[in-house]
Design an enzyme around this catalytic site. Structure first.
Site, short mmCIF file in Angstrom:
data_model
loop_
_atom_site.label_atom_id
_atom_site.label_comp_id
_atom_site.label_asym_id
_atom_site.label_seq_id
_atom_site.Cartn_x
_atom_site.Cartn_y
_atom_site.Cartn_z
N GLU A 145 12.94 6.71 -2.15
CA GLU A 145 11.57 6.27 -1.88
C GLU A 145 10.86 7.27 -0.95
OE1 GLU A 145 11.85 1.44 -1.98
OE2 GLU A 145 12.35 2.32 -0.07
N ASP A 182 5.64 0.76 5.70
CA ASP A 182 5.51 2.23 5.72
C ASP A 182 4.17 2.78 6.24
OD1 ASP A 182 7.52 1.42 4.03
OD2 ASP A 182 6.83 2.54 2.31
C1 FRU Z 1 9.44 1.66 1.21
C2 FRU Z 1 8.73 0.90 0.10
C3 FRU Z 1 8.03 1.86 -0.84
C4 FRU Z 1 6.96 0.99 -1.42
C5 FRU Z 1 6.57 0.12 -0.26
C6 FRU Z 1 6.18 -1.28 -0.64
O1 FRU Z 1 9.64 0.95 2.37
O2 FRU Z 1 9.67 0.09 -0.58
O3 FRU Z 1 8.88 2.44 -1.78
O4 FRU Z 1 5.89 1.75 -1.91
O5 FRU Z 1 7.69 0.06 0.59
O6 FRU Z 1 5.65 -1.97 0.45
#
Ligand code: FRU
Length: 506
Positions: free
Chosen positions: A229, A47
């Site tokens: 998320e 992300d």
């Molecule tokens: C989304 C996610 C978030 C988390 C991160 C962990 O892709 O699952 O929810 O904070 O990636 O790397």
């Protein structure tokens, strides 16, 4: 003879040195490496995080695992750009610590020093992120994700974690993460939008350190095929009206399988988000745009960037040194159709900085047109724009001489755009990868307008002024350097414009 041997030895030696250099200086020439998208020099990225505009620089932090090409203990990587297109990777900003891995989150410029972290008139840049404690997770507890702060007084170069972390403790919700914080001017307070399992919880704070719950949204709205998320909350101006937009990523449960980002339009009064819509909408219908959010501190301009992959296969895509790229940055706007507000995505005008001289064709028959036979093979990434005064069935094939083909088109019966990557190259790394994906045409316009960007291993489609968007990655053995348009219907493409894009690597 001897001299010749000596010369060829010298040549061989120098070519070895060149080859060695190629692999040690991350020259970005590897197969599949994007030429106009941000990708980490090496290893795993997911992300985008902490995107913030400060002193004429766009900061991009990102979920990063520096020790491997698969997901692992999360850090925040960091890159800076002055134009949203050319990025300079920086040293790692945040490392895991005793409270856990550094999961996704946001960054704000605390101009009024509400946090008190500012010193000697230096405005603090504050990161608000999830601390994910792997020990708690392993022990089967349900409170291992908590929200924490770090601040920087030197524009994001060095960071200090707040001694009072975490600032928002988990009340017993396993999935409790990805805080996106914004300043809510009307209430003179910070609002945190947090993903809490199957809904969004809004919190508010005067100082970023103590948080109070305001409300929840979404348990009975939108798509729920997976966990919620990476939310974002902001407003977009439309005819002097503020239309609030709530982005929510979900995994799995996307419109074409796996990860995707839905959005809600509505109103937000500092406490509650009240949606205008009851249907489910996606910021991008393709499989490869996830966890995208917008830059903070960029005024009323809202610029979006997503992670160009999907949790269904992100860990096993066939790149070797690096894994995953970001989408191109996109300006978001609102379009109203029959009393409904839709969010549209547009390539940022900064793409001009790498746009070379375009070639244009007018009024060409859509039945069968081989662009390559007219203008030659592509020698790198391109932007392709196409418009017609009517919309009929068509397909555009991007191909190479090895037989790899990526097909993008429109089907009038279903009123869908589609991208088919089944035979676009390597697909055997994950069974769900080879597929044809679709996006509903939302526009009611009689005419067609498409913008596409083709890079080494990705395509982004913005149809009808950014109403229907699709992003897809693919892994062809050589770049897809030829383009052919075909249609069973007899119509004219009024304009076809091809703009070669300069690599951001050179
Ligand atoms: C989304 C996610 C978030 C988390 C991160 C962990 O892709 O699952 O929810 O904070 O990636 O790397």
């Amino acid at each position: 003879m001897r001299i010749l041997n000596f010369l060829s030895l010298l040549l061989l030696l120098s070519s070895c040195i060149i080859v060695k250099k190629k692999y040690t200086d991350s020259s970005f020439d590897e197969l599949y490496r994007p030429q106009v998208h941000f990708s980490p020099p090496e290893n795993w990225m997911n992300d985008p995080n902490g995107m913030v505009y400060l002193n004429n620089k766009y900061h991009l932090f990102y979920q990063y695992y520096p020790d491997s090409t698969v997901w692992g203990p999360m850090h925040w990587g960091h890159a800076i750009s002055k134009d949203l297109i050319h990025w300079q990777n920086q040293k790692i900003a945040l490392y895991p610590d005793s409270l856990g891995y550094i999961f996704s989150g946001s960054a704000v410029v605390d101009k009024n020093n509400t946090s008190g972290f500012g010193k000697d008139d230096k405005v603090p840049l504050i990161a608000i992120f999830t601390h994910h404690d792997p020990k708690g997770e392993k022990a089967g507890t349900n409170d291992y994700q908590n929200q924490s702060l770090a601040y920087s007084l030197d524009e994001g170069t060095t960071w200090t974690k707040y001694a009072g972390n975490p600032v928002l403790k988990n009340p017993g919700i396993k999935d409790f993460r990805d805080p996106k914080v914004m300043w809510f001017e009307a209430g003179k307070k910070w609002i945190m939008t947090l993903a809490t399992l199957d809904r969004i919880t809004f919190y508010s704070s005067k100082d970023l350190k103590s948080w109070e719950k305001e409300s929840e949204f979404g348990q009975n709205f939108g798509a729920h095929g997976g966990v919620w998320e990476c939310p974002d909350l902001f407003y977009l101006k439309h005819n002097n009206e503020n239309i609030w937009v709530l982005l929510v990523s979900i995994n799995p449960g996307g419109p074409n399988g796996g990860s995707a980002t839905q959005y809600f339009t509505g109103q937000f009064d500092g406490k509650n988000f009240v949606p205008y819509q009851t249907d489910t909408r996606w910021i991008d219908y393709g499989p490869d745009n996830y966890a995208g959010v917008t830059w903070s501190n960029s005024g009323e301009r809202k610029i979006f960037l997503g992670w160009m992959s999907n949790w269904s296969y992100a860990n096993v895509v066939p790149t070797e040194k690096w894994r995953s790229a970001m989408t191109l940055p996109r300006d978001l706007a609102i379009e109203k159709i029959e009393e409904k507000y839709f969010v549209t995505s547009h390539l940022v005008p900064e793409l001009q900085t790498i746009s070379k001289t375009a070639t244009g064709q007018k009024n060409i028959p859509a039945s069968d047109y081989d662009l390559t036979s007219k203008i030659g093979k592509l020698s790198g990434p391109v932007k392709l724009e196409m418009s017609a005064s009517q919309i009929e069935n068509f397909k555009i094939t991007f191909y190479n001489l090895l037989g790899d083909k990526l097909i993008l088109g429109y089907d009038k019966v279903t009123n869908n755009y589609y991208i088919d990557r089944t035979v676009a190259g390597k697909v055997d790394f994950e069974k769900r990868f080879a597929a044809k994906h679709t996006a509903a045409r939302i526009s009611k316009n009689a005419n067609l307008q498409l913008t596409m960007v083709l890079d080494n291993s990705s395509i982004e489609l913005f149809a009808d002024n950014g109403l229907s968007v699709m992003t897809e990655i693919f892994f062809s053995a050589q770049p897809l350097n030829s383009i052919r348009i075909q249609s069973p219907d007899n119509f004219l493409i009024n304009s076809l414009k091809l703009t070669p894009l300069e690599s951001i690597r050179r």
